[in-house]
Design a protein around this motif. Structure first.
Motif, PDB file in Angstrom:
ATOM      1  N   LYS A   1       0.806  -1.186   0.064  1.00 22.45           N
ATOM      2  CA  LYS A   1       0.108  -0.004  -0.116  1.00 22.45           C
ATOM      3  C   LYS A   1       0.885   1.383  -0.144  1.00 22.45           C
ATOM      4  O   LYS A   1       0.455   2.188  -0.706  1.00 22.45           O
ATOM      5  CB  LYS A   1      -0.867   0.143   1.189  1.00 22.45           C
ATOM      6  N   ILE A   2       1.920   1.189   0.857  1.00 22.50           N
ATOM      7  CA  ILE A   2       3.000   2.247   0.671  1.00 22.50           C
ATOM      8  C   ILE A   2       3.439   2.791  -0.502  1.00 22.50           C
ATOM      9  O   ILE A   2       3.561   3.879  -1.013  1.00 22.50           O
ATOM     10  CB  ILE A   2       3.984   2.001   1.660  1.00 22.50           C
ATOM     11  N   MET A   3       3.684   1.603  -1.367  1.00 16.24           N
ATOM     12  CA  MET A   3       4.250   2.047  -2.733  1.00 16.24           C
ATOM     13  C   MET A   3       2.942   2.153  -3.684  1.00 16.24           C
ATOM     14  O   MET A   3       3.276   3.027  -4.517  1.00 16.24           O
ATOM     15  CB  MET A   3       5.067   0.495  -3.356  1.00 16.24           C
TER      16      MET A   3
ATOM     17  N   ILE B   1     -15.771 -18.102  -6.520  1.00 17.29           N
ATOM     18  CA  ILE B   1     -14.430 -18.039  -6.233  1.00 17.29           C
ATOM     19  C   ILE B   1     -14.185 -17.423  -4.789  1.00 17.29           C
ATOM     20  O   ILE B   1     -14.884 -16.254  -4.355  1.00 17.29           O
ATOM     21  CB  ILE B   1     -13.463 -16.821  -7.151  1.00 17.29           C
ATOM     22  N   VAL B   2     -13.412 -18.088  -3.971  1.00 18.20           N
ATOM     23  CA  VAL B   2     -13.197 -17.631  -2.633  1.00 18.20           C
ATOM     24  C   VAL B   2     -11.794 -17.018  -2.455  1.00 18.20           C
ATOM     25  O   VAL B   2     -10.726 -17.579  -3.091  1.00 18.20           O
ATOM     26  CB  VAL B   2     -13.120 -18.994  -1.477  1.00 18.20           C
ATOM     27  N   ILE B   3     -11.839 -15.825  -1.710  1.00  8.95           N
ATOM     28  CA  ILE B   3     -10.342 -15.129  -1.815  1.00  8.95           C
ATOM     29  C   ILE B   3      -9.975 -14.868  -0.330  1.00  8.95           C
ATOM     30  O   ILE B   3     -10.807 -14.091   0.194  1.00  8.95           O
ATOM     31  CB  ILE B   3     -10.567 -13.990  -2.579  1.00  8.95           C
ATOM     32  N   ALA B   4      -8.758 -15.086  -0.302  1.00 12.26           N
ATOM     33  CA  ALA B   4      -8.087 -14.732   1.159  1.00 12.26           C
ATOM     34  C   ALA B   4      -7.105 -13.656   1.065  1.00 12.26           C
ATOM     35  O   ALA B   4      -6.104 -13.894   0.220  1.00 12.26           O
ATOM     36  CB  ALA B   4      -7.408 -16.041   1.815  1.00 12.26           C
ATOM     37  N   GLU B   5      -7.385 -12.723   1.439  1.00  5.40           N
ATOM     38  CA  GLU B   5      -6.435 -11.277   1.117  1.00  5.40           C
ATOM     39  C   GLU B   5      -6.833 -10.298   2.422  1.00  5.40           C
ATOM     40  O   GLU B   5      -7.852 -10.016   2.567  1.00  5.40           O
ATOM     41  CB  GLU B   5      -6.813 -10.553  -0.066  1.00  5.40           C
ATOM     42  N   ASP B   6      -5.600  -9.947   3.221  1.00  9.68           N
ATOM     43  CA  ASP B   6      -5.921  -9.235   4.287  1.00  9.68           C
ATOM     44  C   ASP B   6      -5.874  -7.438   3.967  1.00  9.68           C
ATOM     45  O   ASP B   6      -6.674  -7.043   4.936  1.00  9.68           O
ATOM     46  CB  ASP B   6      -4.743  -9.313   5.346  1.00  9.68           C
ATOM     47  N   SER B   7      -5.367  -7.272   2.931  1.00 12.88           N
ATOM     48  CA  SER B   7      -5.243  -5.822   2.631  1.00 12.88           C
ATOM     49  C   SER B   7      -6.654  -5.226   2.188  1.00 12.88           C
ATOM     50  O   SER B   7      -7.244  -5.872   1.325  1.00 12.88           O
ATOM     51  CB  SER B   7      -4.422  -5.464   1.946  1.00 12.88           C
ATOM     52  N   PRO B   8      -7.269  -4.444   2.902  1.00 13.29           N
ATOM     53  CA  PRO B   8      -8.688  -4.001   2.318  1.00 13.29           C
ATOM     54  C   PRO B   8      -8.349  -3.203   0.967  1.00 13.29           C
ATOM     55  O   PRO B   8      -9.306  -3.533   0.061  1.00 13.29           O
ATOM     56  CB  PRO B   8      -8.787  -2.656   3.461  1.00 13.29           C
TER      57      PRO B   8
END
Length: 301
Positions: A147-149, A176-183
């Motif tokens: 995110k910083i970049m 489709i199931v998606i695991a992603e921690d970044s909002p």
């Protein structure tokens, strides 16, 4: 650091190693896997009209690299030069960048289960924090370096224009199931996959929640492929990382049929074997969204 990185953790153990560093009076962490080396600061060449967070560029072994001032990137008061300052040379998302920090202290090994999700109350909608670690009476904050970049250079992130170049798409109801921690990444993945015609998406902010969901379906249905057709997972996530999630799915008598693609900023030649060991169908580096969509096309259409 180079020697330490040669000791790669066993695949799917749900552990990570972090480099602890300081910016101002706060302690932060970056995954060892992202760190190429840590060096003493060297002369920086100023670049006119660069992003405010970019101090300039340096030349390191013939490579020209941008230097990000982490004090500015984190909204902290400007730093005063001191002998403990360090440059962290990092590589992820197929790019190399230098982070200018106040000090680098030590390396820790933690389980992802020890890493807490930041509370919505204090992280806000524009947070750069993806996890909080309580350690020896202090807190280490894991940063969302992607995110910083992207804040500095939006073109370095997932781009819906790359999907439009694939041409006209048919709508698909495949799940489709998606695991992603970044909002931020969840929003970008939702936009780009929907643009590609994949609208039946189920997002989870870590591997544990995704696995619990899949396991609940498998408990009631022997034929999991009627309910879920594809799984996408990041690697770095609190509670359960993507390698451990993949290993658990592939070890499950019902879920093992599901195709899983690891979509992460940490896909490198050195680490690709870890995804292979836990049974990933493929591993694609962010932000190559078009490559991810073509992989989904081949396996669930």
């Amino acid at each position: 650091m180079q020697e330490h990185k040669g000791i790669l953790l066993e695949s799917g153990t749900n552990e990570l190693e972090i480099v602890e560093f300081e910016v101002g009076n706060s302690k932060f962490g970056i995954n060892v896997i992202k760190v190429k080396e840590i060096i003493q600061p060297i002369a920086i060449t100023y670049i006119p009209h660069a992003h405010p967070h970019v101090e300039g560029i340096i030349q390191l072994r013939g490579e020209v690299l941008p230097v990000v001032d982490m004090f500015k990137a984190l909204g902290l008061p400007p730093h005063t030069q001191n002998a403990q300052e360090k440059f962290i040379v990092a590589e992820f998302n197929k790019q190399t960048v230098v982070f200018h920090v106040g000090n680098v202290t030590q390396i820790h090994r933690f389980s992802w289960e020890q890493i807490e999700k930041p509370s919505d109350m204090y992280q806000g909608g524009n947070s750069q924090i993806i996890g909080v670690i309580k350690h020896l009476g202090e807190m280490i904050l894991l940063l969302d370096f992607e995110k910083i970049m992207v804040d500095i250079n939006p073109e370095s992130g997932i781009n819906v224009e790359a999907v439009k170049k694939l041409g006209k798409r048919e709508r698909s109801e495949k799940k489709i199931v998606i695991a992603e921690d970044s909002p931020l990444l969840r929003k970008l993945l939702s936009d780009t996959l929907s643009e590609a015609g994949y609208v039946n998406l189920e997002f989870f902010e870590n591997g544990k929640l995704a696995y619990d969901y899949l396991e609940s379906i498998a408990t009631e249905n022997d034929d999991i492929e009627k309910h879920v057709q594809f799984v996408i997972t990041d690697i770095e996530m609190p509670q359960m990382d993507g390698h451990h999630l993949t290993k658990k799915i592939k070890s499950h008598p019902v879920l093992s049929k599901l195709p899983i693609v690891i979509f992460s900023s940490l896909i490198t030649d050195d680490l690709r074997h870890k995804g292979d060991q836990v049974g990933a169908l493929d591993q694609i580096s962010k932000p190559e969204i078009a490559e991810l969509i073509l992989k989904i096309d081949r396996h669930i259409l």
